[in-house]
Design an enzyme around this catalytic site. Structure first.
Site, PDB file in Angstrom:
ATOM      1  N   LYS A 114       0.814  -1.244  -0.114  1.00 56.47           N
ATOM      2  CA  LYS A 114       0.048  -0.050   0.048  1.00 56.47           C
ATOM      3  C   LYS A 114       0.867   1.159  -0.033  1.00 56.47           C
ATOM      4  CE  LYS A 114      -3.868  -2.274   2.091  1.00 56.47           C
ATOM      5  NZ  LYS A 114      -5.065  -2.363   3.067  1.00 56.47           N
ATOM      6  N   LYS A 152      -5.619   6.074   1.463  1.00 56.15           N
ATOM      7  CA  LYS A 152      -6.333   5.943   2.498  1.00 56.15           C
ATOM      8  C   LYS A 152      -5.457   6.002   3.794  1.00 56.15           C
ATOM      9  CE  LYS A 152      -5.119   1.722   3.778  1.00 56.15           C
ATOM     10  NZ  LYS A 152      -4.963   0.953   4.940  1.00 56.15           N
TER      11      LYS A 152
END
Length: 429
Positions: free
Chosen positions: A143, A279
């Site tokens: 990520k 995010k």
């Protein structure tokens, strides 16, 4: 014409990385390779960065001989069938083999699952060159984003470009410990089977497959990736030999889906990758306002702005492939944002930093057992990219988080920094 021969070989899987999330994914995959022995070799190699670890006194293994002195982490994992450092108290399938030798771990693996801190992926890919089979396929669970002089690149694209393989992505509302404890969750896997691998991609309506079917142009069987990384050259791919089962949406689902870990396959690799990366920046902002004690309304406001900026970033810089629905309907989008802004490590560390009046780096060192926050590094990399593009002002929340990390602003300033519409109205005034 596609071969009708019975597949004579099975896929060998290697997990590249062994932190809490890497070990969790290894557990999921190993359960499935054991269950689907007609498709996968049961043994799953897990590459472990070797280190010595002392079993703590409060561990259930404290009375064993292994606790008498520090031991190699791989030996502890292979003997105890537990990653006592990064995923303690979770039994691991015995078909997981911890391996400190990267070249040995990936030997003959046709499926490589990358799951390690994104700051190490460049060095790992350099070490993998020439060590993997040329027709390997990858899945990135990393990520983050790679920012360089060439621009902003997804790690799935970066891995693919460096190794000359196709690489998809996995991301979702997946707190590692909860998945490892087999508490129900969902994830999103983005994998668009390269056209040269099969003339029979997953048809629309296949259970577990993309609701939109596969949109590959089967006339373009020229050995090239369908969508090159932004700012990079097209890579030549070697077709998966017909002796192996096809890596269709159906078979990729079999690799990752568990009764407690539901998988949805889509084709939007960029959207899945971006949702998982961006995010983490939003989670820092949510942690800042929660640390101030501002309540759920403030956190919801930050999350709303965050999802808007995620979609905007995707459309602005990866618009040829990103679908808005990936952010608003998939686990890798809105669900991951909710989870990360409720109990993820970026949220928790940002909240503690504000409440204790300490730097987030100090909290990271104290709380994460040697692992690193993805949100802080991603916030810096995204800001540097936006600065070069001259678009910081178009992403006020992303910019606000960077300014707070830099000490230019305080968490209390977030409402003013993201109140773009009010500023525009005042200027029109």
């Amino acid at each position: 014409m596609g071969s009708l021969a019975v597949n004579s070989k099975k896929h060998k899987v290697c997990i590249v990385g062994s932190g809490n999330w890497g070990t969790t994914i290894a557990k999921v995959v190993a359960e499935n390779t054991h269950q689907h022995g007609d498709i996968f070799e049961p043994e799953v190699q897990m590459w472990v960065f070797e280190e010595e670890y002392q079993i703590p006194k409060d561990s259930k293994h404290a009375s064993t001989e292994l606790a008498s002195k520090p031991q190699k982490l791989t030996e502890l994992i292979n003997t105890l069938h537990e990653n006592v450092k990064y995923l303690p108290d979770i039994p691991l399938p015995k078909n997981i083999i911890a391996n400190p030798d990267l070249a040995s771990a990936v030997h003959d693996a046709t499926i490589l699952v990358f799951n390690l801190p994104h700051q190490f992926i460049g060095r790992i890919c350099d070490q993998l060159k020439g060590k993997i089979v040329p027709y390997a396929r990858g899945i990135s669970c990393i990520k983050g984003l790679e920012v360089s002089d060439k621009g902003c690149q997804l790690f799935s694209d970066s891995i693919g470009a460096k190794l000359g393989i196709y690489c998809g992505a996995l991301s979702g509302a997946n707190i590692a410990t909860e998945v490892a404890q087999e508490k129900f969750s969902e994830t999103t896997v983005a994998y668009e089977p390269p056209s040269m691998d099969s003339q029979h991609p997953t048809p629309s309506g296949t259970p577990g497959g993309s609701p939109h079917g596969s949109h590959l142009d089967l006339t373009q069987l020229d050995g090239q990736i369908q969508r090159p990384a932004r700012g990079s050259q097209k890579q030549r791919l070697m077709a998966l030999p017909a002796e192996y089962p096809p890596l269709s949406h159906t078979n990729m689902t079999k690799l990752f889906h568990r009764p407690y870990f539901h998988v949805h396959l889509i084709n939007d690799v960029a959207g899945v990758s971006l949702g998982g990366a961006l995010k983490n920046i939003v989670a820092l902002a949510a942690g800042f306002v929660d640390g101030l004690g501002w309540g759920d309304n403030a956190k919801a406001a930050v999350m709303r702005v965050g999802i808007v900026e995620e979609v905007k970033f995707g459309k602005a810089f990866f618009g040829d492939s990103v679908r808005t629905a990936t952010f608003t309907e998939e686990s890798c989008g809105v669900a991951d944002l909710i989870t990360s802004c409720s109990g993820g490590r970026n949220f928790r560390c940002a909240k503690m930093a504000v409440k204790e009046g300490k730097g987030i780096g100090e909290i990271e060192a104290r709380e994460l057992n040697g692992q690193k926050l993805q949100g802080t590094s991603t916030a810096y990399e995204v800001h540097e990219f936006l600065r070069k593009e001259g678009k910081e002002g178009e992403f006020p929340l992303f910019t606000a988080v960077w300014r707070i990390l830099e000490g230019e602003k305080k968490p209390e300033d977030i409402p003013d920094m993201i109140n773009v519409e009010a500023r525009k109205a005042g200027e029109r005034g």
